[in-house]
Design an enzyme around this catalytic site. Sequence first.
Site, PDB file in Angstrom:
ATOM      1  N   HIS A 163       0.752  -1.429  -0.078  1.00  0.00           N
ATOM      2  CA  HIS A 163      -0.011  -0.067  -0.004  1.00  0.00           C
ATOM      3  C   HIS A 163       0.895   1.282   0.037  1.00  0.00           C
ATOM      4  O   HIS A 163       1.947   1.156   0.273  1.00  0.00           O
ATOM      5  CB  HIS A 163      -0.912  -0.003   1.253  1.00  0.00           C
ATOM      6  CG  HIS A 163      -0.191   0.203   2.408  1.00  0.00           C
ATOM      7  ND1 HIS A 163       0.386   1.258   3.010  1.00  0.00           N
ATOM      8  CD2 HIS A 163       0.009  -0.826   3.442  1.00  0.00           C
ATOM      9  CE1 HIS A 163       0.812   0.865   4.290  1.00  0.00           C
ATOM     10  NE2 HIS A 163       0.524  -0.200   4.373  1.00  0.00           N
TER      11      HIS A 163
ATOM     12  N   GLU B 187      -1.828  -6.957   7.749  1.00  0.00           N
ATOM     13  CA  GLU B 187      -0.382  -6.903   8.467  1.00  0.00           C
ATOM     14  C   GLU B 187      -0.153  -7.836   9.818  1.00  0.00           C
ATOM     15  O   GLU B 187      -0.974  -7.893  10.188  1.00  0.00           O
ATOM     16  CB  GLU B 187       0.020  -5.490   8.571  1.00  0.00           C
ATOM     17  CG  GLU B 187       1.469  -4.988   9.117  1.00  0.00           C
ATOM     18  CD  GLU B 187       2.575  -5.645   8.405  1.00  0.00           C
ATOM     19  OE1 GLU B 187       2.617  -6.826   8.045  1.00  0.00           O
ATOM     20  OE2 GLU B 187       3.165  -4.535   7.717  1.00  0.00           O
TER      21      GLU B 187
END
Length: 192
Positions: free
Chosen positions: A11, A81
Amino acid sequence: MPSTRLLLVRHGETDWAKGRRHTGRTDIGLNATGEAQARDLPGRLPLDGVVAIWCSPLARSRDTAARAGLAVDVIDPDLIEWDYGFAEGRTTAQIRDERPGWTVWDDEITGGESLEQVGARADSVIVRARSVEGTVALVGHAHHLRVLAARWLGLAPGGGRHLTLDPAGWGALGWERETPVIERWNPPGPPI
């Protein structure tokens, strides 16, 4: 020769990433730079052969995919994550004030995931992706994608420590005959 390839896409920048804060499960959005980085991705990504796009459920990854024009097929919780537990929102320097020499790769993550647990999630993604013929794009997060790349290569999860992945950086994983390889990793993009 195996036909599955992986395109790993991190990202874009967030304020926490810019400040070097561990950003695991906190759902932080992209900052203005991250939005611009995501919009720049279509001209940088090798999208030929992409047959599926899987994405972390967190907003910073979903927004990156959307701004990059990547039509996500699957929101995959295994792409989220690392759960940093006590380290969430803190920098390594702050943690080392309390725990000298601490590193996410070697030390306990109190209240979060172990490196082995992150590796097991990465393995799950790889097993599912290897059932796909063509390239699977995975939009996610720095540490998790680094662990995933290490596992693709057959290394222990901690092998990810040797790979860096910039915001909106990417890597291509494939094969040299029957051996899994990194075809390209974190190529520089135009300055933003």
